[in-house]
Every structure is written in structure tokens, then in C-alpha cells.
Design an enzyme around this catalytic site. Sequence first.
Site, PDB file in Angstrom:
ATOM      1  N   LYS A   1       0.765  -1.247  -0.075  1.00 48.12           N
ATOM      2  CA  LYS A   1      -0.093   0.178   0.077  1.00 48.12           C
ATOM      3  C   LYS A   1       1.048   1.377   0.203  1.00 48.12           C
ATOM      4  O   LYS A   1       2.139   1.078   0.783  1.00 48.12           O
ATOM      5  CB  LYS A   1      -0.883  -0.093   1.213  1.00 48.12           C
ATOM      6  CG  LYS A   1      -2.061   1.185   1.333  1.00 48.12           C
ATOM      7  CD  LYS A   1      -2.682   0.586   2.575  1.00 48.12           C
ATOM      8  CE  LYS A   1      -4.021   1.647   2.978  1.00 48.12           C
ATOM      9  NZ  LYS A   1      -4.742   1.232   3.873  1.00 48.12           N
TER      10      LYS A   1
ATOM     11  N   SER B   1      -9.440   0.569   2.769  1.00 43.13           N
ATOM     12  CA  SER B   1      -8.579   1.569   2.080  1.00 43.13           C
ATOM     13  C   SER B   1      -7.551   0.769   1.353  1.00 43.13           C
ATOM     14  O   SER B   1      -7.146   1.336   0.415  1.00 43.13           O
ATOM     15  CB  SER B   1      -8.146   2.670   2.715  1.00 43.13           C
ATOM     16  OG  SER B   1      -7.296   2.187   3.741  1.00 43.13           O
TER      17      SER B   1
ATOM     18  N   SER C   1      -9.470  -1.645   7.073  1.00 41.70           N
ATOM     19  CA  SER C   1      -9.104  -1.444   5.520  1.00 41.70           C
ATOM     20  C   SER C   1      -8.103  -2.635   5.062  1.00 41.70           C
ATOM     21  O   SER C   1      -7.889  -2.664   3.939  1.00 41.70           O
ATOM     22  CB  SER C   1      -8.246  -0.420   5.621  1.00 41.70           C
ATOM     23  OG  SER C   1      -8.978   0.746   5.741  1.00 41.70           O
TER      24      SER C   1
END
Lengths: 469, 97
Positions: free
Chosen positions: A77, A153, A177
Site C-alpha cells: 500500500k 482502504s 481496511s
Amino acid sequence: MSDCSATEIARSVAAGERSAEAYADDTLARIRQHNPSINAVTAVTEDRALAEARDIDARRLRGEALPPLAGVPYVVKNLYDIEGLVTLAGSAMRHKSDPAAEDAILIQNLKKAGAILIGTTNMDEFACGFTTENSHYGATRNPHDTDRIAGGSSGGSAAAVSAGITPLSLGSDTNGSIRVPASLTGIFGLKPTFGRLSRRGAFPFVASLDTVGPFARSVADLALCYDALQGPDKGDPICAERPDEPVLPLLSLAGEGLRVGVLTGYFEENVEVVALAARDIALDAFKETRPVRLPEVERARASASIITASEGSMPHLDALRTHPQDFDALTLDRFLAGALIPATWVHQAQRFRHWFLRQVLEIFNEVDILISAATPWPATLIGQKEEGLNGDKLIVARSLGFLTQPFSLIGLPAVVAPIPREGAPPIGVQIVAAPRREDLVLRAASQLEQAGLSHAPVAAAFQQSEDLH
Amino acid sequence: MGSRVPLTGLQAPHTVIGINVWHIGNCLKPTSRRATFVTKIDDTYLDSLSRATNIHVAQHNRDGVRAQLERLAQMADLIMEFPLRETEEPITKLHHE
């Protein structure tokens, strides 16, 4: 090679059957081939990847024993620091920031374990969201149906694994997330106990809720990666000073002796029928289960939301004052509101957190794991604002964390295991245990996998990767 | 399923740094999927807090910020009304050692 597991890649590299460089080349080719249709990868660290892979190959040729993830490609990420790159955290304004001086601790740990960093992945701006519909970098698309969201996310990291670009990736989980995108993209995801893995070098969202963890397409890969990520770190004030507690050797125990609690009440009322059906399928893997009703779950979720609003705005106060126009519009509204709420609300939420933790820990005297659906629904359409839930209309971006947030509040470990659905987007189940019992949630997931109820094949449209070069 | 918070008429259940957060009419709990958001945050609140924190809320952001604050206010109702013991300590950081 898109369906190769991390375990298989590490084995074949160590055996000299295939070079780490060849695996890295394949991964780079898959990004070129597949990423345009899913928008999962935001930057490729090609030179570094090839250098790391060649180093692994050279070590093998010298006869050195290779570490457990030797040659295994992975992506992270884009809130993780990577030496020499700007850490974007899904924002446009951070383009102007200095490049990171060193890798995040988890990337350092994976490098020691021999894994090959391939690049960074898309996310909601500053990890504030559940859909990875990023207004600066575009939406990440679900590999099982590219008209649908990948969840967030950490949506880019989940989509990359689901599409077979890499067998492993790293995300972060504040309110769900990792768990939400794992559920929507049909893969395994682990949210460790709060404080179990170091967050140093991962851009913060909510200091008292943030955790970091891996995605994979098998429980063995998830455990292999988690074991490599462990290690105390004095640089993260909440990282537990505990010795490594390897979970991979415990997976063979699977569901043996596990006391299984099925979450009822709130966890059955806030899901669509397909999510409940997935949970019921998962229960078939266990000989005996008992219903468990947690108290005051709505208030637990409310507490997590209040704490998130307040703490989440804190890292951005200067930017809110000086250049608010650089935020995504929805993120800006959320951060402005969070900066303006009364301290009494936050204090009471933290007091409630104490009460709720005690109640839930009591329950773990009676059961070892708790099971619920992971998300209220499978993936919704990109751009879809509302979704039905048993006759009501709910805002998707607010509601995807219904089932994950209560456990975020008290920092419990949780794994999401995918339940595939023939001809329809997958959905996952959430397995939760007491603090530091990552072994139990992974064993339970392994039980589901061994029973043939949970598996994470590369999404059908991405299974053919012919003529990569 | 959300239970109904018994708010009728005009009430001011919180007074926060001298500013009333008004709750009008009946409302349902905000974490419920049946939630309807009728708690109102007025410009007085935004302007006062904006001055106190030196964070400007532009005109075009006001509706969005108000909506977020109203949602949070209803969530706050849920936890503020919960009868915790006076001795209940806050957890500002979990330490699962």
C-alpha cells in the site's frame, strides 16, 4: 505463473528450479498486462526488484541457505515508506514531500526474509475510506468484476493479489481496511493484534487504532508472511516487546479443539442474506458451534467512529489550515468535522472502549474464536453511493465497516477468509480471537480451507497470462 | 436494529464550550442501518469552533462538514448516554502485552 503461491515460489527458487529474477520479470510483465484494467499498482520499483532478485540468485549460487520468502514478489500500500520514494498515502499533496530516507520496518523485515519488493498500490486518500475510489489516482477495480469496487482502504494491495499479480501484499487496517477489501476481492487478509507488528514507516491515520498486515491467496502464505513480519521495534511506541511467535508450524492443528462462537444480534441484523449465507457455509467446517451475542456493539462502532474522526484529523491540522483545497472533497469534509468535535465525546468513547474490552475478553473464557460475515454485502459497483440492506438504503462508504469496526476499537486480531460464489462476486467471513492469538484465527481459516469451503483462486479473467514478454 | 432515542421537541442535551448542539425531533441511532440524521449543527457552532481552532470552513464545505458533524453527534449520543461507572478509565492506547 499467476497462481503460484509464495510457498511454491520460495521452494522453487531455493531448489534452483527457477530464478528469482525470472519470477520478478514475470511479475513486472503481469503488471504491464493486467494493471490497466484494475488500477491496483501506482508505482513500480523495477530496478530495485531486479537487483533484489539477482542478489537472491547470487546467494543461491554461492550455496547460501536462502531465507523463507526468497524470491517471492510482493507489493505494498502506498503509505509504506520506501527508501528514495515519496510516500503518497493516496494523496496528491504529498507529491511535494521529501522521499523516504529508509524503508518501513515491515519492508525491512520482508527484505531480510528474501522477498522482492515490486511496487506500491492504490488506496483511499490517507487511508480514510472503504472503497479505494481515489479522486487523484482513480478507482481500483475488483478483479472478479471490474465494474465493481475492490474495497478499501487497502484496495490496490488486495486487487493485486486477487488478480495474481503477486502472491503477497501489505496493507493497513484501522477500521477494516484489510478485512473489507479481502472480503470483496475474495482473498485472505490478516489484521494482527494492535501493537503486534511495528508501524514505523507506515503513514499514520488513527494512532490508537492503526495496524498493519498482509494479504495472500492461501492461509499458509498468510502465515509465512506474518511470521516474517514479526519482531519487536522500539521505534513504534505501541509495538509489543514480545518474542516472535511463529504461527506457520501451528496451522496443521487447524480446527482441532477450537471452541467456536457464532456472532448473533448486531452481526446478523446488519448483513444481507448472501453475507449470512457465506457465514453459514463457513460454520460447516466446525463440529460444534455456539451462538454469542456481544453487548452494545452499536456503541462500540460509534466509539471507533468518534475516535477515528478526532485522531484521524490530527496529522492534517496544518494542511487543513493552509491548503485544504488539496484534499479529496470527501476526505476534507471528514477531517474538518473530526477537527471540530468536542473532547468530551472522544474521552467518553475511550472510556467505553475500556468497558467493551472487558466484556469481550470475558467471552473468550468461553470460546476461542468468533465468526461473522466480514462485510454487509459483496462488492458494489464503482460510483454506487447506496446499497440496500434488508429493505433499507445505506451509504456504501459509511457502512462497509459495520462488522469490522467493533473489533478495531479493542485491537483484536482477525482474519478474513473468502467464500467463493459461483458466477457472483465473492464475500468473506471474519474470524476474531483474543489479543495475541493470531494462531487461533489462522488455524480456523486453515480449517475452512482444508474443508474446501474457503479458497482464493486468481480471479477468472486474470488466470491466463500467456506471452507475457 | 436501531432503537429510538427518545428526543421530542427541541432539546439541548450537550452544551459544549458554550455552544449548544441542538437536537430536533425524533432520531434513530446512527450506527443503525435505519438511521435518519436529524440532529442539526448550525452555523454558530461551525463559526465558533472554526475561530477557536483556527481552522477555516469554507462556504462550499459547510454542508458536507455539517453532515459529518451531525452523524458524529448522533454517534456521540449513543456513547454519552451509556451509563459507565464514574471510575471507568479511558483507554487512549491499547497495550495488549
